[in-house]
Design a protein around this motif. Sequence first.
Motif, PDB file in Angstrom:
ATOM      1  N   ASN A  24      43.626  32.876  18.189  1.00  0.00           N
ATOM      2  CA  ASN A  24      43.965  33.450  19.554  1.00  0.00           C
ATOM      3  C   ASN A  24      45.193  32.841  20.117  1.00  0.00           C
ATOM      4  OD1 ASN A  24      41.800  35.103  20.336  1.00  0.00           O
ATOM      5  ND2 ASN A  24      40.461  33.172  20.437  1.00  0.00           N
ATOM      6  N   LEU A  25      46.130  33.313  20.433  1.00  0.00           N
ATOM      7  CA  LEU A  25      47.246  32.909  21.265  1.00  0.00           C
ATOM      8  C   LEU A  25      46.763  32.502  22.786  1.00  0.00           C
ATOM      9  CD1 LEU A  25      50.146  35.425  20.098  1.00  0.00           C
ATOM     10  CD2 LEU A  25      50.010  33.005  19.544  1.00  0.00           C
ATOM     11  N   GLN A  26      47.248  31.425  23.366  1.00  0.00           N
ATOM     12  CA  GLN A  26      47.261  31.341  24.564  1.00  0.00           C
ATOM     13  C   GLN A  26      47.756  32.410  25.392  1.00  0.00           C
ATOM     14  OE1 GLN A  26      44.967  28.629  25.803  1.00  0.00           O
ATOM     15  NE2 GLN A  26      44.349  29.049  23.862  1.00  0.00           N
ATOM     16  N   ILE A  27      47.038  33.051  26.321  1.00  0.00           N
ATOM     17  CA  ILE A  27      47.565  34.055  27.101  1.00  0.00           C
ATOM     18  C   ILE A  27      47.447  33.627  28.569  1.00  0.00           C
ATOM     19  CG2 ILE A  27      46.919  36.480  27.955  1.00  0.00           C
ATOM     20  CD1 ILE A  27      45.595  37.092  25.128  1.00  0.00           C
ATOM     21  N   ALA A  28      48.703  33.718  29.500  1.00  0.00           N
ATOM     22  CA  ALA A  28      48.854  33.496  30.750  1.00  0.00           C
ATOM     23  C   ALA A  28      47.676  34.378  31.419  1.00  0.00           C
ATOM     24  CB  ALA A  28      50.048  33.881  31.205  1.00  0.00           C
ATOM     25  N   PRO A  29      47.024  33.531  32.271  1.00  0.00           N
ATOM     26  CA  PRO A  29      46.047  34.290  33.179  1.00  0.00           C
ATOM     27  C   PRO A  29      46.465  35.406  34.017  1.00  0.00           C
ATOM     28  CG  PRO A  29      45.798  31.978  33.273  1.00  0.00           C
ATOM     29  CD  PRO A  29      47.074  32.069  32.479  1.00  0.00           C
ATOM     30  N   LEU A  32      46.305  39.044  32.468  1.00  0.00           N
ATOM     31  CA  LEU A  32      45.035  39.348  32.071  1.00  0.00           C
ATOM     32  C   LEU A  32      44.820  40.564  33.274  1.00  0.00           C
ATOM     33  CD1 LEU A  32      43.170  36.048  31.425  1.00  0.00           C
ATOM     34  CD2 LEU A  32      43.970  37.795  29.726  1.00  0.00           C
ATOM     35  N   ALA A  33      43.842  41.551  32.806  1.00  0.00           N
ATOM     36  CA  ALA A  33      43.370  42.403  33.569  1.00  0.00           C
ATOM     37  C   ALA A  33      42.861  41.994  34.911  1.00  0.00           C
ATOM     38  CB  ALA A  33      42.575  43.595  32.890  1.00  0.00           C
ATOM     39  N   THR A  34      43.177  42.329  36.110  1.00  0.00           N
ATOM     40  CA  THR A  34      42.611  41.949  37.394  1.00  0.00           C
ATOM     41  C   THR A  34      41.073  42.284  37.737  1.00  0.00           C
ATOM     42  OG1 THR A  34      43.320  43.529  38.708  1.00  0.00           O
ATOM     43  CG2 THR A  34      44.884  41.496  38.387  1.00  0.00           C
ATOM     44  N   PRO A  35      40.333  41.671  38.159  1.00  0.00           N
ATOM     45  CA  PRO A  35      38.876  41.824  38.679  1.00  0.00           C
ATOM     46  C   PRO A  35      38.644  43.407  39.194  1.00  0.00           C
ATOM     47  CG  PRO A  35      39.136  39.845  39.302  1.00  0.00           C
ATOM     48  CD  PRO A  35      40.602  40.340  39.143  1.00  0.00           C
ATOM     49  N   GLU A  36      37.698  44.066  38.980  1.00  0.00           N
ATOM     50  CA  GLU A  36      37.367  45.575  39.706  1.00  0.00           C
ATOM     51  C   GLU A  36      36.482  45.418  40.575  1.00  0.00           C
ATOM     52  OE1 GLU A  36      36.684  47.892  35.984  1.00  0.00           O
ATOM     53  OE2 GLU A  36      38.702  48.008  35.505  1.00  0.00           O
ATOM     54  N   ARG A  37      36.623  46.161  41.655  1.00  0.00           N
ATOM     55  CA  ARG A  37      35.806  46.453  42.593  1.00  0.00           C
ATOM     56  C   ARG A  37      34.564  47.414  42.369  1.00  0.00           C
ATOM     57  NH1 ARG A  37      36.584  45.774  48.911  1.00  0.00           N
ATOM     58  NH2 ARG A  37      34.731  46.209  49.916  1.00  0.00           N
ATOM     59  N   ASN A  38      33.417  46.884  42.665  1.00  0.00           N
ATOM     60  CA  ASN A  38      32.078  47.781  42.375  1.00  0.00           C
ATOM     61  C   ASN A  38      31.325  47.737  43.337  1.00  0.00           C
ATOM     62  OD1 ASN A  38      30.019  49.324  41.281  1.00  0.00           O
ATOM     63  ND2 ASN A  38      29.414  47.498  40.013  1.00  0.00           N
ATOM     64  N   GLY A  39      31.451  48.628  44.491  1.00  0.00           N
ATOM     65  CA  GLY A  39      30.743  48.517  46.006  1.00  0.00           C
ATOM     66  C   GLY A  39      31.058  47.243  46.326  1.00  0.00           C
ATOM     67  N   ILE A  40      30.145  46.337  46.565  1.00  0.00           N
ATOM     68  CA  ILE A  40      30.443  45.147  47.584  1.00  0.00           C
ATOM     69  C   ILE A  40      30.900  44.151  46.479  1.00  0.00           C
ATOM     70  CG2 ILE A  40      28.843  45.648  49.354  1.00  0.00           C
ATOM     71  CD1 ILE A  40      26.845  43.920  47.865  1.00  0.00           C
ATOM     72  N   TRP A  41      30.990  44.290  45.243  1.00  0.00           N
ATOM     73  CA  TRP A  41      30.952  43.283  44.362  1.00  0.00           C
ATOM     74  C   TRP A  41      32.504  43.178  43.669  1.00  0.00           C
ATOM     75  CZ3 TRP A  41      27.318  40.417  45.339  1.00  0.00           C
ATOM     76  CH2 TRP A  41      26.094  40.877  45.477  1.00  0.00           C
ATOM     77  N   LEU A  42      33.039  42.187  43.117  1.00  0.00           N
ATOM     78  CA  LEU A  42      34.060  41.967  42.319  1.00  0.00           C
ATOM     79  C   LEU A  42      33.547  41.553  40.635  1.00  0.00           C
ATOM     80  CD1 LEU A  42      37.107  42.548  43.044  1.00  0.00           C
ATOM     81  CD2 LEU A  42      37.372  39.938  42.974  1.00  0.00           C
ATOM     82  N   GLN A  43      34.103  42.250  39.680  1.00  0.00           N
ATOM     83  CA  GLN A  43      33.546  42.039  38.492  1.00  0.00           C
ATOM     84  C   GLN A  43      34.722  41.903  37.568  1.00  0.00           C
ATOM     85  OE1 GLN A  43      30.102  44.978  39.156  1.00  0.00           O
ATOM     86  NE2 GLN A  43      29.657  43.827  37.663  1.00  0.00           N
ATOM     87  N   PRO A  44      34.748  41.655  36.274  1.00  0.00           N
ATOM     88  CA  PRO A  44      35.809  41.352  35.205  1.00  0.00           C
ATOM     89  C   PRO A  44      35.856  43.009  34.783  1.00  0.00           C
ATOM     90  CG  PRO A  44      34.394  39.325  34.879  1.00  0.00           C
ATOM     91  CD  PRO A  44      33.649  40.340  35.932  1.00  0.00           C
ATOM     92  N   ALA A  45      37.348  43.184  34.523  1.00  0.00           N
ATOM     93  CA  ALA A  45      37.541  44.413  33.882  1.00  0.00           C
ATOM     94  C   ALA A  45      36.761  44.304  32.505  1.00  0.00           C
ATOM     95  CB  ALA A  45      38.992  44.816  33.726  1.00  0.00           C
ATOM     96  N   GLN A  46      36.213  45.589  32.003  1.00  0.00           N
ATOM     97  CA  GLN A  46      35.620  45.538  30.833  1.00  0.00           C
ATOM     98  C   GLN A  46      36.622  46.307  29.564  1.00  0.00           C
ATOM     99  OE1 GLN A  46      32.132  44.258  30.182  1.00  0.00           O
ATOM    100  NE2 GLN A  46      33.441  43.189  31.592  1.00  0.00           N
ATOM    101  N   ASN A  47      36.397  46.055  28.400  1.00  0.00           N
ATOM    102  CA  ASN A  47      36.981  46.728  27.101  1.00  0.00           C
ATOM    103  C   ASN A  47      38.374  46.271  27.149  1.00  0.00           C
ATOM    104  OD1 ASN A  47      34.360  47.801  26.384  1.00  0.00           O
ATOM    105  ND2 ASN A  47      34.954  49.444  28.053  1.00  0.00           N
ATOM    106  N   THR A  48      38.826  45.179  27.725  1.00  0.00           N
ATOM    107  CA  THR A  48      40.291  44.637  27.696  1.00  0.00           C
ATOM    108  C   THR A  48      40.259  43.262  28.089  1.00  0.00           C
ATOM    109  OG1 THR A  48      42.497  45.160  28.604  1.00  0.00           O
ATOM    110  CG2 THR A  48      40.584  45.256  30.285  1.00  0.00           C
ATOM    111  N   LYS A  49      41.217  42.618  27.565  1.00  0.00           N
ATOM    112  CA  LYS A  49      41.372  41.218  27.931  1.00  0.00           C
ATOM    113  C   LYS A  49      41.525  40.961  29.604  1.00  0.00           C
ATOM    114  CE  LYS A  49      43.782  39.416  23.853  1.00  0.00           C
ATOM    115  NZ  LYS A  49      43.660  40.725  23.115  1.00  0.00           N
ATOM    116  N   ALA A  50      40.615  40.151  30.052  1.00  0.00           N
ATOM    117  CA  ALA A  50      40.641  40.117  31.623  1.00  0.00           C
ATOM    118  C   ALA A  50      40.273  38.934  32.340  1.00  0.00           C
ATOM    119  CB  ALA A  50      39.170  40.959  31.900  1.00  0.00           C
TER     120      ALA A  50
END
Length: 354
Positions: A24-29, A32-50
């Motif tokens: 794993n190369l060290q990747i700058a945060p 990475l894909a930003t969190p996604e809104r799901n109704g009232i929640w914020l969650q990590p994006a899926q199927n990608t570096k997040a």
Amino acid sequence: MKTKILFTLLLFVAGIHYCNGQTNLQIAPETLATPERNGIWLQPAQNTKAQPVWGFADGIQIGIAPLSGPRGLIRIYTPYLKHEKFVVTNFIAFEPVDKAKNSRGLSELEWSQLDNVRGKRFWSSNTTESPSFPDQYYPAQGVVAHENGVETLTVYFFCETFENGADVYVRIKFTEGKPYEFELTSYTTNDSDQLNRFILTATMGNKARLRTLHLANGKTKEAGLLWSDYKDSNFTPHDHTSLSEMIKDKEDGAWFIASPDEENPEEAVYADDTDTHWKYEGKKATQYWYCPKPSNELEGVVNGRYTYWASKSPIPGGIAYENFELTEPFRCGQSYIFGITPLSPQELINEVIQ
């Protein structure tokens, strides 16, 4: 085996981590894909570096490495206090105490057995079953469910085994209607040595310059009075608050509440050598721990600092609380709630005791 060892050494020289047969190369945060809104929640994006961030879209949020900051810590974000994105208001560390030697593990300061970097590695899972050291760039999404008619978001955080043999994890749960707090429930795995305690400590009270503890019957403890002559650049001795001194609600839950003593923390004057990340901006807030079902041995514990961590820079206004925690003999499945609310201490207390 010799080839694998040589290859691993070459990878470290090149700035690449080699883990369980993968590189794993060290990747700058920020890339990475930003969190996604799901109704009232914020969650990590899926199927990608997040980016590993969970919580309320319009409330308290948490994250873990590789987001910026020390390893072995849960980051706590409070954008509702007018803080910039991913500015940390406080951290929570895992500090289990084993039963055999009564030795306290330190998730922030112990060296990783995985990559020889300071700070234990945390990783996320949707369940209590989690592979060891999954790819840190693909965090779990967390599980949205309905409990007692309200929505919850739950995610599990695991940690490398500590030097004292503790092998622990926590369940984090956010509950609809409580946008400024989250629940932490502590567990050990089947491989863990027996524990005396599992302390979840909020480690950065100096950022908000917490100086007042609010106790039962209108009493307070002031950092400046507890350690009035302390001017060193280390931690003070701990101060202990018993269960009998804490504010209780109608269900006998225990509240350990801390607040700053400044009217407007943004107006503080800092020493010239104070790092920018210590400078508090945004609205002030009240921080608290809550234990719904305390044992008789529950204590609230704090220590203080006169200078900011790892520096000689004095804290504006004098000594402030740094570590802020609840502790009691370990019970697997015990839950604690940590919150950072824009309510004043008295407004919070009024809600607690009504």
